[in-house]
Write a protein that holds these residues in place. Structure first.
Motif, PDB file in Angstrom:
ATOM      1  N   VAL A  53       0.588  -0.892   0.400  1.00 31.65           N
ATOM      2  CA  VAL A  53       0.074  -0.341   0.263  1.00 31.65           C
ATOM      3  C   VAL A  53       0.713   1.138  -0.178  1.00 31.65           C
ATOM      4  O   VAL A  53       0.595   2.659  -0.417  1.00 31.65           O
ATOM      5  CB  VAL A  53      -0.884  -0.202   1.148  1.00 31.65           C
ATOM      6  CG1 VAL A  53      -1.875   0.621   1.313  1.00 31.65           C
ATOM      7  CG2 VAL A  53      -1.511  -1.244   1.089  1.00 31.65           C
ATOM      8  N   HIS A  54       1.745   1.437   0.663  1.00 29.68           N
ATOM      9  CA  HIS A  54       2.943   2.341   0.965  1.00 29.68           C
ATOM     10  C   HIS A  54       2.982   2.573  -0.709  1.00 29.68           C
ATOM     11  O   HIS A  54       3.842   3.702  -0.607  1.00 29.68           O
ATOM     12  CB  HIS A  54       3.953   1.721   1.127  1.00 29.68           C
ATOM     13  CG  HIS A  54       5.033   3.698   2.201  1.00 29.68           C
ATOM     14  ND1 HIS A  54       5.923   3.255   2.552  1.00 29.68           N
ATOM     15  CD2 HIS A  54       4.774   4.712   1.218  1.00 29.68           C
ATOM     16  CE1 HIS A  54       6.552   4.839   2.280  1.00 29.68           C
ATOM     17  NE2 HIS A  54       6.195   5.479   1.766  1.00 29.68           N
ATOM     18  N   ALA A  55       3.656   1.420  -1.186  1.00 32.38           N
ATOM     19  CA  ALA A  55       4.346   1.325  -2.682  1.00 32.38           C
ATOM     20  C   ALA A  55       3.383   2.221  -3.685  1.00 32.38           C
ATOM     21  O   ALA A  55       3.489   2.719  -4.955  1.00 32.38           O
ATOM     22  CB  ALA A  55       4.766   0.099  -2.958  1.00 32.38           C
ATOM     23  N   LEU A  56       1.804   2.107  -3.202  1.00 35.56           N
ATOM     24  CA  LEU A  56       0.620   2.187  -4.028  1.00 35.56           C
ATOM     25  C   LEU A  56       0.810   3.556  -4.044  1.00 35.56           C
ATOM     26  O   LEU A  56       0.726   4.608  -4.904  1.00 35.56           O
ATOM     27  CB  LEU A  56      -0.279   1.467  -3.795  1.00 35.56           C
ATOM     28  CG  LEU A  56      -1.756   2.027  -4.754  1.00 35.56           C
ATOM     29  CD1 LEU A  56      -1.623   1.459  -5.653  1.00 35.56           C
ATOM     30  CD2 LEU A  56      -3.240   1.147  -3.792  1.00 35.56           C
ATOM     31  N   GLY A  57       0.883   3.975  -2.617  1.00 33.69           N
ATOM     32  CA  GLY A  57       0.614   5.322  -2.603  1.00 33.69           C
ATOM     33  C   GLY A  57       1.408   6.552  -2.760  1.00 33.69           C
ATOM     34  O   GLY A  57       1.580   7.430  -3.996  1.00 33.69           O
ATOM     35  N   ILE A  58       3.343   6.087  -2.759  1.00 36.83           N
ATOM     36  CA  ILE A  58       4.184   6.776  -4.183  1.00 36.83           C
ATOM     37  C   ILE A  58       3.727   6.643  -5.525  1.00 36.83           C
ATOM     38  O   ILE A  58       4.033   7.517  -6.156  1.00 36.83           O
ATOM     39  CB  ILE A  58       5.502   5.585  -3.909  1.00 36.83           C
ATOM     40  CG1 ILE A  58       6.060   6.107  -2.426  1.00 36.83           C
ATOM     41  CG2 ILE A  58       6.806   6.474  -5.167  1.00 36.83           C
ATOM     42  CD1 ILE A  58       6.229   7.144  -2.549  1.00 36.83           C
ATOM     43  N   SER A  59       2.828   5.685  -5.518  1.00 38.36           N
ATOM     44  CA  SER A  59       2.361   5.579  -7.122  1.00 38.36           C
ATOM     45  C   SER A  59       1.666   6.211  -7.717  1.00 38.36           C
ATOM     46  O   SER A  59       1.437   7.443  -8.757  1.00 38.36           O
ATOM     47  CB  SER A  59       2.287   3.993  -7.462  1.00 38.36           C
ATOM     48  OG  SER A  59       2.766   3.265  -7.702  1.00 38.36           O
ATOM     49  N   VAL A  60       1.086   7.022  -7.023  1.00 39.31           N
ATOM     50  CA  VAL A  60      -0.327   8.403  -6.748  1.00 39.31           C
ATOM     51  C   VAL A  60       0.801   9.378  -7.008  1.00 39.31           C
ATOM     52  O   VAL A  60       0.472  10.005  -8.014  1.00 39.31           O
ATOM     53  CB  VAL A  60      -1.528   8.267  -5.851  1.00 39.31           C
ATOM     54  CG1 VAL A  60      -1.856   9.257  -5.414  1.00 39.31           C
ATOM     55  CG2 VAL A  60      -2.132   7.000  -5.206  1.00 39.31           C
ATOM     56  N   LEU A  61       1.569   9.613  -6.262  1.00 38.20           N
ATOM     57  CA  LEU A  61       2.540  10.707  -6.337  1.00 38.20           C
ATOM     58  C   LEU A  61       3.522  10.483  -7.881  1.00 38.20           C
ATOM     59  O   LEU A  61       2.948  12.248  -8.473  1.00 38.20           O
ATOM     60  CB  LEU A  61       3.280  11.064  -5.157  1.00 38.20           C
ATOM     61  CG  LEU A  61       2.969  11.030  -3.841  1.00 38.20           C
ATOM     62  CD1 LEU A  61       4.167  11.140  -3.214  1.00 38.20           C
ATOM     63  CD2 LEU A  61       2.312  12.397  -3.280  1.00 38.20           C
ATOM     64  N   ILE A  62       3.602  10.060  -8.146  1.00 40.46           N
ATOM     65  CA  ILE A  62       4.449   9.774  -9.180  1.00 40.46           C
ATOM     66  C   ILE A  62       3.029   9.921 -10.211  1.00 40.46           C
ATOM     67  O   ILE A  62       3.551  10.926 -11.861  1.00 40.46           O
ATOM     68  CB  ILE A  62       4.875   8.168  -9.890  1.00 40.46           C
ATOM     69  CG1 ILE A  62       6.123   8.003  -8.717  1.00 40.46           C
ATOM     70  CG2 ILE A  62       5.541   7.750 -11.528  1.00 40.46           C
ATOM     71  CD1 ILE A  62       6.477   6.598  -8.536  1.00 40.46           C
ATOM     72  N   TYR A  63       2.398  10.163 -10.188  1.00 38.97           N
ATOM     73  CA  TYR A  63       0.517   9.828 -11.550  1.00 38.97           C
ATOM     74  C   TYR A  63       0.609  10.886 -11.515  1.00 38.97           C
ATOM     75  O   TYR A  63       0.142  11.951 -12.756  1.00 38.97           O
ATOM     76  CB  TYR A  63      -0.276   9.242 -11.112  1.00 38.97           C
ATOM     77  CG  TYR A  63      -1.148   9.137 -11.990  1.00 38.97           C
ATOM     78  CD1 TYR A  63      -1.121   8.706 -13.037  1.00 38.97           C
ATOM     79  CD2 TYR A  63      -2.414  10.290 -11.878  1.00 38.97           C
ATOM     80  CE1 TYR A  63      -2.941   8.861 -13.705  1.00 38.97           C
ATOM     81  CE2 TYR A  63      -3.327  10.688 -12.385  1.00 38.97           C
ATOM     82  CZ  TYR A  63      -3.798   9.932 -13.513  1.00 38.97           C
ATOM     83  OH  TYR A  63      -4.320  10.260 -14.975  1.00 38.97           O
ATOM     84  N   LYS A  64       0.194  11.708 -10.059  1.00 39.03           N
ATOM     85  CA  LYS A  64       0.600  13.318  -9.934  1.00 39.03           C
ATOM     86  C   LYS A  64       2.018  14.069 -10.604  1.00 39.03           C
ATOM     87  O   LYS A  64       0.708  15.156 -11.354  1.00 39.03           O
ATOM     88  CB  LYS A  64       0.007  13.423  -8.439  1.00 39.03           C
ATOM     89  CG  LYS A  64       0.475  15.113  -8.098  1.00 39.03           C
ATOM     90  CD  LYS A  64       0.605  15.334  -6.574  1.00 39.03           C
ATOM     91  CE  LYS A  64       0.865  16.828  -6.631  1.00 39.03           C
ATOM     92  NZ  LYS A  64      -0.176  17.921  -6.644  1.00 39.03           N
TER      93      LYS A  64
END
Length: 270
Positions: A53-64
């Protein structure tokens, strides 16, 4: 003689007396814990899920960052603290054990370093440096001192044991600069809110992993972690991480239920 109240009745009475926010937080923390205990047989999977889930959160930042070409609302200091504790934890993984956690942490560290690079160089004009004013030495120095004083009592080299303790303590408070940025701006755009909420979920899963492990082993896990204050400090660190983000998660869920895309935080929330 008056009959003793059943534990369930006592808990139910206590919950009914709490204010609405207290009831919501209880439902968000205790009820999922009970549910997880019933459906997840191998509680080690919760720790893997937390890292995922932490890695998924970082993925959200990358998308942003890639979609909006801005890093407004993000804390560079939180990302640097995250990279620091991940780097130390990876070192500990390589010298002490190598498993799925090592692979997940490696992926998260690489993406975190990419976010730091983008904030520092590519998107510097949109970085809210004046809002990101949390002095990180307020957390790094105490964590370093605490790790020297309280660390695991395993057979590993003393440097490795201190490093292990340092990354545990630093992870617990690494989100504080990001919360300060949100406190200063009061308005949190969707992608940043989703990222911080993902951190909250990850912290809850990690905390649930340790709590359920202690319950299942009837406290024997604490003995397995070593003696002294270290086992207790591990649990305290997990609980601190969870409750640091509890307020934000409450208002995030409330905002979603109200159909609001932009989260507006009341004064003194984070």
């Amino acid at each position: 003689m008056k009959a003793a109240k059943r534990p369930i009745h006592t808990v139910a009475t206590w919950v009914r007396r709490q204010p609405p926010k207290g009831k919501t937080l209880w439902m968000a923390i205790d009820c999922p814990n009970i549910f997880l205990r019933m459906i997840v047989h191998d509680h080690d999977n919760l720790f893997v899920a937390a890292e995922a889930v932490h890695a998924l959160g970082i993925s959200v930042l990358i998308y942003k960052i890639m979609k909006e070409k801005t890093c407004a609302g993000l804390s560079l200091k939180s990302q640097e603290l995250t990279a620091l504790f991940l780097a130390v934890r990876l070192y500990c993984s390589f010298v002490m054990e190598f498993d799925i956690h090592t692979l997940l942490d490696s992926a998260t560290l690489v993406t975190t370093l990419w976010v730091i690079y983008m904030i520092r160089f590519k998107l510097r004009p949109s970085y809210m440096e004046d809002k990101d004013n949390f002095a990180i030495y307020y957390v790094v120095i105490p964590c370093a001192i605490l790790s020297v004083l309280i660390h695991p009592t395993t057979h590993h080299h003393i440097i490795n044991r201190i490093a292990w303790a340092f990354c545990v303590y630093l992870e617990a408070v690494s989100v504080l600069p990001q919360l300060r940025v949100m406190q200063n701006t009061k308005i949190v755009e969707p992608f940043t809110a989703q990222y911080v909420f993902a951190l909250g979920i990850a912290r809850f899963l990690s905390c649930a992993h340790w709590v359920l492990q202690v319950l299942d082993t009837r406290g024997q896990l604490l003995t397995a972690l070593g003696y002294g204050l270290w086992p207790i400090m591990v649990l305290i660190s997990e609980i601190v991480q969870t409750f640091i983000l509890a307020d934000f998660c409450y208002y995030y869920v409330k905002s979603l239920m109200g159909g609001q895309l932009v989260l507006r935080l009341p004064s003194g929330v984070v």
